[in-house]
Every structure is written in structure tokens, then in C-alpha cells.
Design an enzyme around this catalytic site. Structure first.
Site, PDB file in Angstrom:
ATOM      1  N   HIS B  78      -7.605  -7.896  -0.162  1.00  0.00           N
ATOM      2  CA  HIS B  78      -6.469  -6.986  -0.096  1.00  0.00           C
ATOM      3  C   HIS B  78      -6.908  -5.555   0.210  1.00  0.00           C
ATOM      4  CE1 HIS B  78      -2.408  -5.681  -1.018  1.00  0.00           C
ATOM      5  NE2 HIS B  78      -2.895  -4.753  -1.803  1.00  0.00           N
ATOM      6  N   HIS B 129       4.192  -7.060  -0.542  1.00  0.00           N
ATOM      7  CA  HIS B 129       4.083  -7.252  -1.983  1.00  0.00           C
ATOM      8  C   HIS B 129       4.507  -8.678  -2.289  1.00  0.00           C
ATOM      9  CE1 HIS B 129       3.820  -4.758  -5.882  1.00  0.00           C
ATOM     10  NE2 HIS B 129       2.702  -4.649  -5.210  1.00  0.00           N
ATOM     11  N   ASN B 573      -0.478  -3.440   7.119  1.00  0.00           N
ATOM     12  CA  ASN B 573      -1.351  -4.130   6.187  1.00  0.00           C
ATOM     13  C   ASN B 573      -1.423  -5.616   6.513  1.00  0.00           C
ATOM     14  OD1 ASN B 573       0.609  -5.542   4.299  1.00  0.00           O
ATOM     15  ND2 ASN B 573      -0.993  -5.145   2.838  1.00  0.00           N
TER      16      ASN B 573
END
Lengths: 83, 784
Positions: B78, B129, B573
Site C-alpha cells: 500500500h 479505501h 493510487n
């Protein structure tokens, strides 16, 4: 009729924004006695019949699956209360 | 080496009991040197044996438990992008000077920043998320919003809008309602409390996301050029200041364990891996930070997200002069029993770290004091090239910060072409039975409109504030959201997100370009000019070579596509390990495109507003039903090749729309995508309740297609526009001058006294009331 009380609190490690807000309000009102406030939930389950292990087991199951969110809350108390 | 990896299953890892400290002794650098062979729980922290050995090599000794905590979170997938880095480089390589002309900050910072003119800049980013939102949907989604908003603040900007790209399991699966309710309430709770409008996004349901929903949160901020701030720690002697919420025991290991490995939702966790957010604290933090920026009181700033203090200190130091000394005892704690390792890893929300000049510290403290934001000075910037962290008077961390934050492991993971894809690609939808009778066509148009993925999402978006702050020009159900930046000039931006996992499953390269093309088109139809991209790449496990192939192809497609369109990727991301059991999700590269419009007053609505306007279809329709919503719904089919993409055509189309709106020739414009022309007609009609008479014979003849293909094909580069009669000649002239295919397909309905309907000449007439009942009824039926 007997009532079983279930108490649920946010997990100790997690932020409790409600408790924090009340603690802040206390300070603003001039009370400096308490350093922290945490807010939980109280459930009262009333039924007709004797308080026995079977009922308590059922309440425990309900408390852990429905009344609390195990990811962020703990069941901190289950007790019978005669009203 | 006597150390052996500790066997640990992911389920154990989720219940990790922090086994750092032997009794009361703090594990210091000195002890690490004198007790070199102590067994360390690196495997439980998500580190592989070779990674652990690499840390020992870097340090020339075993890491202290504090260092191990830092490396383990920062070297997690991550935080380190260790599996994706080799591919993401393309976003930096496939650029032209033209693309970076207006780019003030590119990839690598908290969010990209684009110069939008008039002294204004816009920053935006989308971030996942996903895993927290499955385990605890409400708090997971809420803190997802909080995290992305802090990224925006840390650039020096005021957050002004959010939007969310959501993927849930099958709409009728029992667990879906739990996740939908939690995620939607979490998003609305956090962003509504912050007072930020949610201007759109997308929601899809598909069983591939059953135990792994996707919650991709996007935020946009605006700033004056001079307010730009970066995350670096420069200036020896400058103070390192932590401010915002106190540090608690929440979210510990969330970065390394939750987001970076498969996880199990069963069983209680010892340390809660999720966090609970407080949007009111974040609101105060926003205003506090903006005042600090205004008064020029911070040199560098970084938000605390995944990996908390470990990340903030090592990144700030790496991006600055390279050295930093921090005293961990000065961190304000919510729970005094936290260990040093836990403090380093905690992901408590609503925290920021700033670098402040000593002479400005008093003024800084005055501002945070005014906002009642708790603050502590942790240490200062040094020129030693080392990040030194002390705790209880002893040194527990002594590392080169670049080895933690920048030079982490990089994997060139094995890639395998998935042989199953050949058979899948060969199974085209072209041979599926297509309706010809009016009644059947009408039934399918209605069924599509009421299907989970094409139905009205108002049940979700109505729970969000859309107009708070008073600058929202467009929001759901328009194709893109639009917000005014400057009240005087009307300068504004538009944003849209898109990704079609079904297309990407059939062809990840083309699928990524289709996502890009659609988001680009969605921005263009609002009247804005697309200028930048932020992406959130959601995939399965990088350790699966077939998933890695999908990932590599998608990144390649996206980078090539951005180069062709001439708009840069400014950040985003990567989210790996998205799978249900061992089955990876469809590759889902969510693409957010940001556009600029010089005056939001000339925005183009997505629906018909006036009667008697001509309806034109721009672009060519081919037999492209593979992967379509129609094939999925009517035939339960997913196979073949996704629609062809022609990005040059998309560019021309965007230019044409821009020209048309500047000359005020276009009354409305609606992008054609999922569900094809049929769905675009339905949505254009239902937007303001204006019906239309549609005739497709000339179109079918020109493009050599049947009626069902005309209605349901998902060919790209297409938009329907409505044009007032008096502008007809000029509009058609504009299209012809730009050589863009244009075909008149109908007229908005002006019949007096008739209930509005969608009428396809000689085929069907569906009243808008019936259409709306189906379209609007689906989500409430399942969730209300």
C-alpha cells in the site's frame, strides 16, 4: 417481568468523538474534574419468563451479532435486572 | 542467520498482538547491536524474509522493534508501490512538454496540482479505501473521505468537492445491503459534516465485488498559486510539529496488513485495524491549516494517513534536507499505554505534520491555539541524513529516511498471459439474438433502464449534500460534476470518474483506455476542457501472474491513452489484493478526469430542457455489443472484444463540443456509454421530464446496422446533443467543418396536452412516467 441489560462500549483503542465532545463541553463549563469521557449504549431486553442460561446465551448471541459491531465495539456487560 | 520466518496465516495477521517488547525494556539501537540475533516478528508484520534480510543489510545490524515497525508499514504494498512501481513509471515517461505545461505539481506528491488560469490552481486525487470498507463499511468509507480530503489540504488548497466511485456485490445478495448502507452513510456522514458537496461519481453492482467492494474516494481543492505547499522538511533547525487529533491505538498495522494482504473479516481483532474518524475535528483542521497557509507559517506539510508517523517523518525527511530528530515522548496520546512501535504505526485520523521555522513557531502556536487544535513540537530538521527517533531518553530509530520511504523494495513481478482470455475474446455477443419487434425493443429498453447498474442512483446521491458551499454547477445525474472556482469570472472545473470492469476483464489495455475515453467525454459534454487525470487502479493479487498481466496492460493502456489525448496523470493510487476468496475482481482502473471551464454559466446540462429541439447523434455506431450492458442483462453474456477506442476521435469530439458550447449552439449533451443510445435517450428525457420522437432509419442505413444495434451498441466517440431549431444550420455546419459524423435522430416533444413519452417511430411509445417508475424504483426496492 425480567429485563436483561446489555451494555456496549466503543473499543478502548478507538476514538470516541461523542465522548470527546462531552469532555470538551465539560471543560468549557468549568468542570476540570474529569479528564476523559466515553459514551456507550445500553439496551434493555424485556421478556416474559425466568432468567436462565438459555435466555442469557441468546442475549449474548444477540448482543455480539446485532447490538454491537464487533469491529469497533465491545459488549462490556450483560446482566439481569428485575423491573 | 539464525532467524527463521514465523509462520502466520493472513487471518492470524489480522489479529496480531503486538509482540514487540520483551518485558519493560525498550528495544533501542544499542540493544539491537548488542543483541543481534533476537527473533523478530517480521512475517506477522507482512515482511518477507528477503525484505527483512535487506533491512538488516541496510542497517548493518538487526532493526530495533521500532525500526521494524516503520519498515514493515512503509515497505507494505500500500505504501511502497513495490509491485506497481516498475509499471507506473510510464506515467512519468509518456509525457510531452505540452502535457506538463500547466502542471504545477505532478505525481509523487500528496496530490497533483494544475494551473487553471487567473492565478487559480486546482488539485485533485482519487484514492482507494476498499478493504476497510468491507470490514467496517461506515467508518471505512468515512475515513476514506477524511484521508483524501487531508491529501488536498496538505497541498495548500481548500477542499471544495468530493465524489466517489463505488463497486458493490450483486444487488440482490444479502450482504450487499449491509455494505451499501454502511458505505453510503459513512460517505454522507463525513463529507456532509465537513460541508463539502458530493458532485457525482459512479455506482456499479457485480458479484465479482461480493466480498471486496471498491470505495474510491476523490476530492478536489482549489488554491491560489502562491498558496502551494509541498511535503518536505527543509531548513536545519526548523521544527517538526504534529497537530490535530491525538494518537491512539486505532488502525495499527492497517496499512501493512489490511491493505496489503488478503484478509479475513471473521473473528474479533485484538487491535482494531480500522479507524474511527471525527469529521468535525477535520473541519477545524481544514480551517486551521488554511489560516496557517494564509499567514505563511509552514514551510512543509504532510497529512498522516496510512503508516501514520512512520510515513510522515520518513517522507518529509526524504523530500527535504534528509535529516530529522524526533522525540516520540512528545506525541500527545489518547491512550498512555501505547508502545513506541504502536505510536509509530498508529493510523489515528485527523492529524497533520508541519515543518515550521523557529521564529514562526509562536505565531503558529497562536493559530492552532485559536482553533483549539492540540499541537506538540516533536523535534527538528537536521542535516545528518538520518532520521533519529528517541523514546524514554533512548534512541529507538536511527535510519536513512530514504531507505524507509523512497528506496523500498521494487518487484518486477512475473507476468503470465491468461490463456483463458482467448476463448473469452472469441465468444462474441454479435451472434446473440437481437430483437426486431417494437414490443420487445421497448421491453429491453425499459429493463436496461431499471437494471442495477443503469438505474437511477439518486437514492445514494440524495443522501449527500450536493449544493453546500453554493458553487455546484452540475452534479449527479449529469455526466460530470462541475464547481465554480471564482465567483467573479465564473471560472470552474468539471470532474468525472469512469471504469468498466467488464471491458477491462475482456481486454485490460483497451478497457483502461475506454475508461479514460469515457471520463474524458463526460467532462467534455459539460462544456469543460479536459486537462488532467487521477487514477485509482483496483486489481487482484500482484502475486498472481495473470493479475499482474492485467495490471501491466491497464497501466500501459492508460499511459498510452493519456499521451495520445495530451493530458497528464497527476497522481492516484494502486489497490491490490482485491479478491473474493481466490477469485480476483475484474480489473477496475477507475479514471478521474478533471476539466476546466472559463465560465460555469455556459455549462451544458445532460438532459433535454425545451420542446422542439432537434436531437443529433454525433459519431458512428457499429455492431459493438461485446461486454455491453445489453449482453449482460438480456443474455447474461460476457465475452468478445470491448468496443474500439479512437482517442483522436475523442479529442475531435471534445473540440467540437467545446466549439459548439462556446457559440451557444448546444442545448444539452449526453455521453453514450453503458446501455448505448437507448440509455442516453432515457436519461436525457428523464432529467427534466421532456419526451422525444426518435427516428433511427437514416442512422441504421448510414451505419449499416439494425435497430437493436443502434439502440444498444456501446460504440465510443458518441454523444447526443439537442440543438434549438434556430441554431440548426450553424450546428450542422460546425460538425461538417470539423468532419465529425452527425445524424439527426429526433426532436424533443412539443405535443400539447400529451403526457411526455419516448417514442421510437413505428416501434414503441413508452410514457416517461413508466420509464421513471422502473428507472427510479430499483435502488429503493433493494435498499430503502
Amino acid at each position: 417481568m425480567p429485563t436483561i441489560v446489555v451494555e456496549v462500549m466503543p473499543k478502548a483503542e478507538l476514538l470516541d468523538p461523542q465522548g470527546k465532545a462531552v469532555a470538551g463541553a465539560l471543560a468549557r463549563l468549568g468542570s476540570s474534574t474529569f479528564s476523559s469521557v466515553r459514551i456507550g449504549k445500553r439496551f434493555e431486553l424485556t421478556f416474559d419468563g425466568p432468567v436462565d442460561d438459555a435466555v442469557l446465551a441468546e442475549v449474548k448471541d444477540i448482543a455480539e451479532t446485532l447490538l454491537s459491531n464487533a469491529v469497533i465495539e465491545d459488549v462490556v456487560g450483560i446482566h439481569a435486572d428485575a423491573l | 542467520m539464525t532467524t527463521s520466518p514465523v509462520e502466520s496465516s493472513p487471518a492470524d495477521a489480522a489479529q496480531i498482538d503486538m509482540p514487540f517488547v520483551d518485558g519493560p525494556l525498550v528495544d533501542t539501537v544499542e540493544r539491537a547491536a548488542t543483541n543481534p540475533e533476537r527473533e523478530q516478528p517480521y512475517a506477522a508484520l507482512g515482511l518477507k524474509e528477503d525484505e527483512y534480510l535487506k533491512i538488516r543489510e541496510i542497517l548493518g545490524r538487526r532493526p530495533t522493534s521500532g525500526e521494524l515497525a516503520m519498515y514493515s508499514v512503509m515497505w507494505s504494498e500500500h505504501c511502497s508501490y513495490k509491485s506497481s512501481k516498475v509499471w507506473l513509471r510510464q506515467f512519468g515517461q509518456k509525457v510531452t512538454p505540452e502535457m506538463t505545461k500547466n502542471l504545477m505539481v505532478g505525481m509523487g506528491e500528496n496530490a497533483g496540482v494544475i494551473d487553471v488560469g487567473e492565478g487559480w490552481a486546482v488539485t485533485f486525487k482519487i484514492e482507494s479505501h476498499n478493504h476497510p470498507s468491507y470490514i467496517e463499511p461506515f467508518q471505512g468509507a468515512a475515513t476514506g473521505v477524511g484521508g483524501i480530503v487531508r491529501d488536498i489540504i496538505s497541498m495548500g488548497a481548500r477542499p471544495v468537492a468530493v465524489m466517489d466511485a463505488l463497486r458493490f456485490g450483486a444487488i440482490d445478495s444479502p450482504d450487499t445491503a449491509r455494505v451499501v448502507h454502511g458505505v453510503v452513510s459513512g460517505i454522507s456522514f463525513y463529507a456532509n459534516c465537513l460541508g463539502l458537496p458530493n458532485i457525482g461519481g459512479e455506482t456499479y453492482f457485480d458479484s465479482v465485488y461480493q466480498a471486496n467492494p471498491l470505495v474510491n474516494a476523490l476530492a478536489v481543492g482549489v488554491l491560489r498559486h502562491e498558496d502551494l505547499h509541498l511535503a518536505n522538511a527543509r531548513g536545519v533547525g526548523n521544527k517538526v510539529v504534529l497537530f490535530g487529533a491525538r494518537t491512539g491505538g486505532d488502525g495499527i498495522g492497517g496499512a501493512s496488513i489490511l491493505a496489503s494482504d488478503s484478509f479475513s473479516a471473521s473473528g474479533p481483532t485484538k487491535r482494531p485495524a480500522v479507524q474511527v474518524g471525527d469529521p468535525f475535528a477535520e473541519k477545524v483542521l481544514i480551517e486551521c491549516c488554511l489560516e496557517l497557509f494564509r499567514d505563511d507559517l509552514v514551510e512543509g506539510i504532510q497529512d498522516l494517513g496510512a503508516a501514520g508517523i512512520s510515513c510522515a517523518t520518513s517522507e518529509l525527511a526524504s523530500n527535504g534536507d534528509g535529516g530529522m530528530a524526533v522525540d516520540l515522548d512528545r506525541v500527545l496520546l489518547r491512550d498512555p499505554s501505547l508502545t513506541a512501535e504502536e505510536i509509530l504505526m498508529s493510523e489515528s485520523q485527523e492529524r497533520m505534520m508541519a515543518i515550521v521555522r523557529p521564529e514562526k513557531l509562536d505565531a503558529f502556536m497562536a493559530v492552532v491555539g485559536k482553533w483549539e487544535v492540540e499541537t506538540s513540537v516533536l523535534g527538528e530538521v537536521t542535516d545528518t541524513g538520518r532520521l533519529i527517533i528517541t523514546w524514554r531518553g533512548e534512541t529507538i530509530v536511527d535510519v536513512d529516511p530514504r531507505t524507509v520511504a523512497v528506496d523500498g523494495p521494487v518487484y518486477d513481478r512475473p507476468i503470465a498471459y491468461p490463456t483463458w482470455i482467448d476463448e473469452l475474446n472469441a465468444d462474441s455477443a454479435s451472434g446473440l439474438a437481437r430483437p426486431t419487434a417494437g414490443e420487445e425493443l421497448a421491453a429491453q429498453v425499459q429493463a436496461l433502464a431499471a437494471s442495477a447498474n443503469l438505474s437511477d442512483k439518486s437514492w445514494i446521491t440524495a443522501q449527500y449534500d450536493r449544493y453546500v458551499m453554493g458553487n455546484t454547477a452540475l452534479s449527479y445525474p449529469d455526466d460530470g460534476g462541475m464547481v465554480r472556482v471564482d465567483e467573479e469570472s465564473g471560472l470552474g472545473f468539471a470532474v468525472a470518474t469512469d471504469a468498466n470492469g467488464r471491458y477491462c476483464y475482456l481486454d485490460p489495455y483497451q478497457g483502461a483506455q475506454l475508461a479514460l475515453a469515457e471520463a474524458y467525454r463526460n467532462v467534455a459534454v459539460t462544456g469543460a476542457t479536459p486537462v488532467a487525470v487521477s487514477d485509482c487502479l483496483n486489481f487482484g493479487s500482484p502475486e498472481n501472474p495473470e493479475v499482474m498481466w492485467q495490471f501491466s496492460k491497464s497501466v500501459e493502456g492508460l499511459a498510452d491513452g493519456c499521451l495520445e489525448l495530451g493530458i497528464p496523470v497527476t497522481g492516484g493510487n494502486v489497490s491490490f489484493y482485491n479478491q473474493t476468496g481466490n477469485v480476483p475482481i475484474h480489473p477496475t482502473p477507475v479514471v478521474g478526469v478533471l476539466g476546466v471551464i472559463d465560465d460555469v454559466a455556459r455549462r451544458v446540462p445532460s438532459g433535454w430542457q425545451d420542446e422542439g429541439h432537434n436531437i443529433y447523434l454525433l459519431g458512428i455506431t457499429s455492431l459493438e455489443l461485446d461486454g455491453s450492458a445489453w449482453a449482460g442483462l438480456v443474455h447474461g453474456h460476457l465475452g468478445g472484444r470491448p468496443p474500439a477506442v479512437d482517442l483522436q476521435r475523442e479529442k475531435e469530439l471534445a473540440g467540437l463540443l467545446n466549439g459548439g458550447t462556446k457559440e451557444a449552439l448546444i442545448g444539452s449533451a449526453h455521453d453514450l456509454a453503458d446501455g448505448g443510445l437507448a440509455q442516453a435517450l432515457v436519461e436525457s428525457a428523464l432529467r427534466f421530464g421532456i419526451g422525444a420522437r426518435i427516428f433511427l432509419d437514416e442512422l441504421c442505413e448510414r451505419d449499416g446496422i439494425d435497430l437493436a444495434t443502434a439502440l444498444f451498441s456501446e460504440s465510443t466517440g458518441r454523444v447526443i446533443v439537442s440543438v434549438p431549431r434556430e441554431d440548426d444550420v450553424r450546428f450542422v455546419g460546425l460538425c461538417e467543418a470539423r468532419r465529425y459524423p452527425v445524424q439527426r435522430i429526433g426532436v424533443t416533444d412539443g405535443l400539447p396536452d400529451a403526457a411526455p413519452s419516448l417514442n421510437l417511430q413505428g416501434m414503441f411509445d413508452i410514457s416517461l412516467a413508466d420509464l421513471r417508475a422502473g428507472w427510479s424504483g430499483t435502488l429503493p426496492t433493494h435498499f430503502a
